[in-house]
Enzyme design. Structure first.
Site, PDB file in Angstrom:
ATOM      1  N   HIS A  17       0.837  -1.201   0.000  1.00  0.00           N
ATOM      2  CA  HIS A  17       0.000   0.000   0.000  1.00  0.00           C
ATOM      3  C   HIS A  17       0.873   1.252   0.000  1.00  0.00           C
ATOM      4  CE1 HIS A  17      -3.025  -2.593   2.429  1.00  0.00           C
ATOM      5  NE2 HIS A  17      -3.554  -2.419   1.225  1.00  0.00           N
ATOM      6  N   LYS A  41     -18.323  -5.175   7.644  1.00  0.00           N
ATOM      7  CA  LYS A  41     -17.161  -6.008   7.339  1.00  0.00           C
ATOM      8  C   LYS A  41     -16.292  -6.137   8.584  1.00  0.00           C
ATOM      9  CE  LYS A  41     -13.571  -6.412   3.847  1.00  0.00           C
ATOM     10  NZ  LYS A  41     -12.898  -5.738   2.748  1.00  0.00           N
ATOM     11  N   ARG A  90      -2.000  -5.899  -8.322  1.00  0.00           N
ATOM     12  CA  ARG A  90      -0.905  -6.842  -8.096  1.00  0.00           C
ATOM     13  C   ARG A  90      -0.917  -7.850  -9.243  1.00  0.00           C
ATOM     14  NH1 ARG A  90      -3.023  -7.878  -2.170  1.00  0.00           N
ATOM     15  NH2 ARG A  90      -4.824  -7.886  -3.514  1.00  0.00           N
ATOM     16  N   SER A 128      -2.950  -7.732   2.950  1.00  0.00           N
ATOM     17  CA  SER A 128      -3.186  -7.596   4.392  1.00  0.00           C
ATOM     18  C   SER A 128      -3.614  -8.943   4.965  1.00  0.00           C
ATOM     19  CB  SER A 128      -4.272  -6.557   4.661  1.00  0.00           C
ATOM     20  OG  SER A 128      -3.848  -5.296   4.209  1.00  0.00           O
TER      21      SER A 128
HETATM   22  O1  PNS Z   1      -8.823  -2.570   0.326  1.00  0.00           O
HETATM   23  P1  PNS Z   1     -10.115  -3.027  -0.280  1.00  0.00           P
HETATM   24  O2  PNS Z   1     -10.943  -3.784   0.744  1.00  0.00           O
HETATM   25  O3  PNS Z   1      -9.928  -3.818  -1.550  1.00  0.00           O
HETATM   26  O4  PNS Z   1     -10.919  -1.686  -0.662  1.00  0.00           O
HETATM   27  C1  PNS Z   1     -12.213  -1.749  -1.196  1.00  0.00           C
HETATM   28  C2  PNS Z   1     -12.876  -0.352  -1.247  1.00  0.00           C
HETATM   29  C3  PNS Z   1     -12.921   0.281   0.126  1.00  0.00           C
HETATM   30  C4  PNS Z   1     -12.100   0.537  -2.186  1.00  0.00           C
HETATM   31  C5  PNS Z   1     -14.309  -0.568  -1.813  1.00  0.00           C
HETATM   32  O5  PNS Z   1     -14.954  -1.577  -1.083  1.00  0.00           O
HETATM   33  C6  PNS Z   1     -15.162   0.695  -1.773  1.00  0.00           C
HETATM   34  O6  PNS Z   1     -14.886   1.648  -2.451  1.00  0.00           O
HETATM   35  N1  PNS Z   1     -16.224   0.666  -0.946  1.00  0.00           N
HETATM   36  C7  PNS Z   1     -17.108   1.797  -0.761  1.00  0.00           C
HETATM   37  C8  PNS Z   1     -18.501   1.496  -1.321  1.00  0.00           C
HETATM   38  C9  PNS Z   1     -18.565   1.825  -2.800  1.00  0.00           C
HETATM   39  O7  PNS Z   1     -18.293   2.923  -3.231  1.00  0.00           O
HETATM   40  N2  PNS Z   1     -18.971   0.829  -3.617  1.00  0.00           N
HETATM   41  C10 PNS Z   1     -19.110   1.023  -5.058  1.00  0.00           C
HETATM   42  C11 PNS Z   1     -17.984   0.378  -5.843  1.00  0.00           C
HETATM   43  S1  PNS Z   1     -18.331  -1.351  -6.120  1.00  0.00           S
END
Ligand code: PNS
Length: 166
Positions: A17, A41, A90, A128
């Site tokens: 990150h 979550k 990745r 993570s």
């Molecule tokens: O580190 P991660 O868990 O892969 O991050 C995921 C994240 C936080 C970027 C994604 O879940 C997110 O943007 N969630 C907020 C809800 C949202 O906007 N959803 C629409 C896109 S599918």
């Protein structure tokens, strides 16, 4: 002023990150590293703990602000005046998930671009979840996370073990 958002769970932040955050900070005037506050979550660390680790790990990177957000990432990005959401890619296995998210976000807010950055080879297989699994069973995670995160992982698992939760 060109503003980017690096959103994620950051549970906890890894060198993978940090590599993306540092490279994003070179391309944009301001970067918001945004931790999703999602009560649905289950995370190992609280949002506040994740922010503390992010803040201490990015202390020396200019133009970076770490904060949490709730709701849609595109709404958060619009509130911050961002023109881009930056995500690290990745292996190919990330592609489908990222492509789906970027497409949904593009349909919700067309002026905000999703920008993918290839992770440095060194970090291509860090996640993570892998870090947490290795740390839980006493493995050495020092090559994947900053020293403060390593300490917090050890303390967190010791605490969970003492409480009989793992
Ligand atoms: O580190 P991660 O868990 O892969 O991050 C995921 C994240 C936080 C970027 C994604 O879940 C997110 O943007 N969630 C907020 C809800 C949202 O906007 N959803 C629409 C896109 S599918």
């Amino acid at each position: 002023m060109r503003i980017a958002v690096c959103p994620g769970s950051f549970d906890p932040v890894t060198y993978g990150h940090l590599d993306i955050i540092i490279r994003t900070a070179r391309l944009f005037d301001k970067v918001y590293v945004a931790v999703l506050d999602n009560p649905n979550k289950k995370a190992l660390f609280s949002v506040e703990e994740r922010l503390e680790m992010l803040r201490s790990s990015t202390r020396e990177v200019g133009g970076v602000t770490c904060e949490s957000f709730t709701g849609l990432v595109v709404d958060y990005a619009s509130r911050r005046g961002a023109i881009a959401i930056v995500r690290g890619l990745r292996a190919v296995t990330d592609f489908e998930y990222e492509f789906k998210m970027a497409s949904v976000n593009a349909q919700l807010a067309r002026p905000i671009e999703t920008v993918f950055m290839m992770t440095n080879n060194e970090y291509a297989f860090i996640s993570s979840s892998a870090v947490k699994e290795v740390a839980q069973f006493g493995g050495d995670v020092s090559q994947w996370v900053p020293p403060e995160v390593e300490k917090r992982l050890a303390a967190k698992f010791a605490e969970l073990r003492a409480r009989g939760e793992i």
